[in-house]
Design a protein around this motif. Structure first.
Motif, PDB file in Angstrom:
ATOM      1  N   ASN A   1     -27.025 -35.050   4.868  1.00 38.39           N
ATOM      2  CA  ASN A   1     -27.306 -34.919   3.430  1.00 38.39           C
ATOM      3  C   ASN A   1     -26.691 -36.022   2.569  1.00 38.39           C
ATOM      4  OD1 ASN A   1     -29.093 -32.759   3.273  1.00 38.39           O
ATOM      5  ND2 ASN A   1     -27.460 -31.236   3.298  1.00 38.39           N
ATOM      6  N   ASP A   2     -26.087 -37.034   3.172  1.00 44.60           N
ATOM      7  CA  ASP A   2     -25.610 -38.173   2.388  1.00 44.60           C
ATOM      8  C   ASP A   2     -26.782 -39.040   1.952  1.00 44.60           C
ATOM      9  OD1 ASP A   2     -22.983 -37.447   2.608  1.00 44.60           O
ATOM     10  OD2 ASP A   2     -22.480 -38.860   4.192  1.00 44.60           O
ATOM     11  N   SER A   3     -26.611 -39.751   0.844  1.00 43.35           N
ATOM     12  CA  SER A   3     -27.635 -40.680   0.358  1.00 43.35           C
ATOM     13  C   SER A   3     -27.168 -42.128   0.428  1.00 43.35           C
ATOM     14  CB  SER A   3     -28.021 -40.342  -1.083  1.00 43.35           C
ATOM     15  OG  SER A   3     -26.888 -40.405  -1.925  1.00 43.35           O
ATOM     16  N   GLN A   4     -25.928 -42.358   0.853  1.00 42.02           N
ATOM     17  CA  GLN A   4     -25.440 -43.700   1.108  1.00 42.02           C
ATOM     18  C   GLN A   4     -24.277 -43.619   2.089  1.00 42.02           C
ATOM     19  OE1 GLN A   4     -24.228 -44.741  -3.015  1.00 42.02           O
ATOM     20  NE2 GLN A   4     -22.173 -45.046  -2.158  1.00 42.02           N
ATOM     21  N   LEU A   5     -24.086 -44.697   2.841  1.00 44.35           N
ATOM     22  CA  LEU A   5     -22.980 -44.798   3.781  1.00 44.35           C
ATOM     23  C   LEU A   5     -22.322 -46.150   3.592  1.00 44.35           C
ATOM     24  CD1 LEU A   5     -24.619 -43.385   7.061  1.00 44.35           C
ATOM     25  CD2 LEU A   5     -23.059 -42.168   5.509  1.00 44.35           C
ATOM     26  N   SER A   6     -21.002 -46.165   3.604  1.00 47.97           N
ATOM     27  CA  SER A   6     -20.294 -47.430   3.459  1.00 47.97           C
ATOM     28  C   SER A   6     -18.982 -47.389   4.219  1.00 47.97           C
ATOM     29  CB  SER A   6     -20.045 -47.756   1.983  1.00 47.97           C
ATOM     30  OG  SER A   6     -19.247 -46.755   1.381  1.00 47.97           O
ATOM     31  N   ALA A   7     -18.465 -48.572   4.512  1.00 47.56           N
ATOM     32  CA  ALA A   7     -17.217 -48.743   5.243  1.00 47.56           C
ATOM     33  C   ALA A   7     -16.568 -50.024   4.723  1.00 47.56           C
ATOM     34  CB  ALA A   7     -17.477 -48.814   6.742  1.00 47.56           C
ATOM     35  N   SER A   8     -15.528 -50.476   5.400  1.00 49.23           N
ATOM     36  CA  SER A   8     -14.880 -51.736   5.037  1.00 49.23           C
ATOM     37  C   SER A   8     -15.144 -52.790   6.106  1.00 49.23           C
ATOM     38  CB  SER A   8     -13.368 -51.548   4.879  1.00 49.23           C
ATOM     39  OG  SER A   8     -13.075 -50.709   3.792  1.00 49.23           O
ATOM     40  N   ILE A   9     -15.436 -54.007   5.674  1.00 49.67           N
ATOM     41  CA  ILE A   9     -15.496 -55.127   6.614  1.00 49.67           C
ATOM     42  C   ILE A   9     -14.074 -55.373   7.115  1.00 49.67           C
ATOM     43  CG2 ILE A   9     -15.991 -57.580   6.898  1.00 49.67           C
ATOM     44  CD1 ILE A   9     -17.996 -57.328   4.596  1.00 49.67           C
ATOM     45  N   PRO A  10     -13.838 -55.351   8.417  1.00 48.03           N
ATOM     46  CA  PRO A  10     -12.477 -55.586   8.902  1.00 48.03           C
ATOM     47  C   PRO A  10     -11.897 -56.882   8.336  1.00 48.03           C
ATOM     48  CG  PRO A  10     -13.842 -54.781  10.681  1.00 48.03           C
ATOM     49  CD  PRO A  10     -14.763 -55.036   9.527  1.00 48.03           C
ATOM     50  N   ALA A  11     -10.647 -56.824   7.889  1.00 49.00           N
ATOM     51  CA  ALA A  11     -10.032 -57.965   7.210  1.00 49.00           C
ATOM     52  C   ALA A  11      -9.945 -59.201   8.102  1.00 49.00           C
ATOM     53  CB  ALA A  11      -8.642 -57.572   6.721  1.00 49.00           C
ATOM     54  N   ASN A  12      -9.944 -59.001   9.426  1.00 49.49           N
ATOM     55  CA  ASN A  12      -9.817 -60.123  10.354  1.00 49.49           C
ATOM     56  C   ASN A  12     -11.168 -60.678  10.801  1.00 49.49           C
ATOM     57  OD1 ASN A  12      -7.945 -61.850  11.603  1.00 49.49           O
ATOM     58  ND2 ASN A  12      -8.061 -60.736  13.542  1.00 49.49           N
ATOM     59  N   THR A  13     -12.256 -60.239  10.173  1.00 50.45           N
ATOM     60  CA  THR A  13     -13.589 -60.746  10.505  1.00 50.45           C
ATOM     61  C   THR A  13     -13.682 -62.225  10.137  1.00 50.45           C
ATOM     62  OG1 THR A  13     -14.571 -58.573  10.064  1.00 50.45           O
ATOM     63  CG2 THR A  13     -16.060 -60.476  10.076  1.00 50.45           C
ATOM     64  N   PRO A  14     -14.121 -63.088  11.056  1.00 46.56           N
ATOM     65  CA  PRO A  14     -14.242 -64.510  10.720  1.00 46.56           C
ATOM     66  C   PRO A  14     -15.242 -64.752   9.591  1.00 46.56           C
ATOM     67  CG  PRO A  14     -14.286 -64.202  13.105  1.00 46.56           C
ATOM     68  CD  PRO A  14     -14.388 -62.834  12.479  1.00 46.56           C
ATOM     69  N   ALA A  15     -14.952 -65.723   8.744  1.00 51.16           N
ATOM     70  CA  ALA A  15     -15.874 -66.093   7.672  1.00 51.16           C
ATOM     71  C   ALA A  15     -17.173 -66.633   8.258  1.00 51.16           C
ATOM     72  CB  ALA A  15     -15.233 -67.136   6.771  1.00 51.16           C
ATOM     73  N   GLY A  16     -18.258 -66.491   7.503  1.00 53.00           N
ATOM     74  CA  GLY A  16     -19.545 -67.017   7.930  1.00 53.00           C
ATOM     75  C   GLY A  16     -20.669 -66.094   7.524  1.00 53.00           C
ATOM     76  N   GLU A  17     -21.882 -66.468   7.913  1.00 55.68           N
ATOM     77  CA  GLU A  17     -23.058 -65.673   7.553  1.00 55.68           C
ATOM     78  C   GLU A  17     -23.383 -64.671   8.660  1.00 55.68           C
ATOM     79  OE1 GLU A  17     -26.387 -67.610   5.853  1.00 55.68           O
ATOM     80  OE2 GLU A  17     -25.169 -68.695   4.385  1.00 55.68           O
ATOM     81  N   TYR A  18     -23.745 -63.487   8.207  1.00 57.13           N
ATOM     82  CA  TYR A  18     -23.990 -62.359   9.104  1.00 57.13           C
ATOM     83  C   TYR A  18     -25.240 -61.597   8.671  1.00 57.13           C
ATOM     84  CZ  TYR A  18     -19.097 -62.602  10.785  1.00 57.13           C
ATOM     85  OH  TYR A  18     -17.904 -62.997  11.326  1.00 57.13           O
ATOM     86  N   LEU A  19     -25.839 -60.902   9.638  1.00 59.17           N
ATOM     87  CA  LEU A  19     -26.702 -59.770   9.324  1.00 59.17           C
ATOM     88  C   LEU A  19     -25.848 -58.515   9.421  1.00 59.17           C
ATOM     89  CD1 LEU A  19     -30.032 -60.506  11.253  1.00 59.17           C
ATOM     90  CD2 LEU A  19     -29.548 -60.839   8.825  1.00 59.17           C
ATOM     91  N   VAL A  20     -25.965 -57.653   8.439  1.00 61.69           N
ATOM     92  CA  VAL A  20     -25.341 -56.337   8.511  1.00 61.69           C
ATOM     93  C   VAL A  20     -26.456 -55.334   8.746  1.00 61.69           C
ATOM     94  CG1 VAL A  20     -25.323 -56.174   5.981  1.00 61.69           C
ATOM     95  CG2 VAL A  20     -23.924 -54.621   7.323  1.00 61.69           C
ATOM     96  N   ARG A  21     -26.261 -54.489   9.738  1.00 58.99           N
ATOM     97  CA  ARG A  21     -27.310 -53.577  10.204  1.00 58.99           C
ATOM     98  C   ARG A  21     -26.801 -52.145  10.141  1.00 58.99           C
ATOM     99  NH1 ARG A  21     -28.047 -50.977  15.050  1.00 58.99           N
ATOM    100  NH2 ARG A  21     -30.194 -50.574  15.737  1.00 58.99           N
ATOM    101  N   ILE A  22     -27.611 -51.273   9.562  1.00 66.45           N
ATOM    102  CA  ILE A  22     -27.300 -49.849   9.560  1.00 66.45           C
ATOM    103  C   ILE A  22     -28.353 -49.110  10.364  1.00 66.45           C
ATOM    104  CG2 ILE A  22     -28.562 -49.333   7.405  1.00 66.45           C
ATOM    105  CD1 ILE A  22     -26.154 -47.388   6.789  1.00 66.45           C
TER     106      ILE A  22
END
Length: 217
Positions: A128-149
């Motif tokens: 019954n949620d209408s959105q889901l979110s989390a945190s990008i891990p702080a140690n994730t390398p910089a750069g371009e990504y696709l984020v997939r749900i």
């Protein structure tokens, strides 16, 4: 007729009206529809071995790539509520060059969040949620990504349905983390117990979300 068969028949009758699309990216304090590769319609993907499991069936191209700092919120809004029971997860995929030019192929993906089940009574935590979110891990390398749900609807026994969207982001800041990576498709086997489970009969007393472990940085 068994209870599971009766329930399965009922949900099949109502399934057409219960579909949904992840339409909007949440990136820090920003939201964007232009960064989302929007699915053509709200029909689910049903073959975990298909290339469609990456970012859905021929999604429309995104027209922007949104910058977001490592450690910030990342997620998606839905055009409905999650009223099919099933787990969900968010993945990041490191683009070899630009996010806009990458089709998501290759072992570049890692999971950063998941929503499983709770018990007594049994129910998925995203129900019954209408959105889901989390945190990008702080140690994730910089750069371009696709984020997939993905949300995997399990209301029809042994016939899982994937509701998927991808969006284009550029992670800033970050660190030198090196998570284990998977290919999508290839990240989950069709006979994974988290996909083949009957959630009605018997009612599960344990559940593991399909796919790799969550990387927290």
């Amino acid at each position: 007729m068994k209870l599971s068969a009766l329930v399965g028949l009922a949900v099949l009758i109502n399934s057409a009206s219960a579909h949904y699309i992840w339409t909007t990216l949440i990136a820090g304090s920003t939201t964007s529809t232009a960064a989302v590769r929007l699915p053509q319609n709200n029909s689910p993907v049903t073959d975990v071995t298909s290339k469609d499991i990456t970012c859905n069936v021929n999604p429309s191209p995104a027209t922007e790539t949104v910058s977001v700092a490592a450690g910030s919120t990342i997620g998606f809004k839905l055009d409905n509520t999650l009223y099919h029971q099933g787990p969900a997860a968010i993945y990041l995929g490191k683009a070899p060059s630009t996010a806009a030019s990458w089709d998501g192929s290759g072992a570049n993906w890692f999971k950063i969040a998941e929503w499983g089940a709770e018990f007594n009574p049994f129910q998925f935590t995203d129900f019954n949620d209408s959105q889901l979110s989390a945190s990008i891990p702080a140690n994730t390398p910089a750069g371009e990504y696709l984020v997939r749900i993905e949300q995997i609807a399990l209301h029809v026994p042994e016939a899982p349905q994937w509701y998927i969207s991808c969006a284009q982001i550029s992670v800033t800041g970050g660190g030198s983390g090196n998570p284990s990576k998977v290919s999508i498709p290839g990240y989950v086997a069709a006979n994974d117990p988290g996909l083949t489970v009957n959630i009605y009969d018997p009612v599960p007393t344990a559940y593991t979300v399909p796919g790799p472990a969550v990387w927290s940085g």
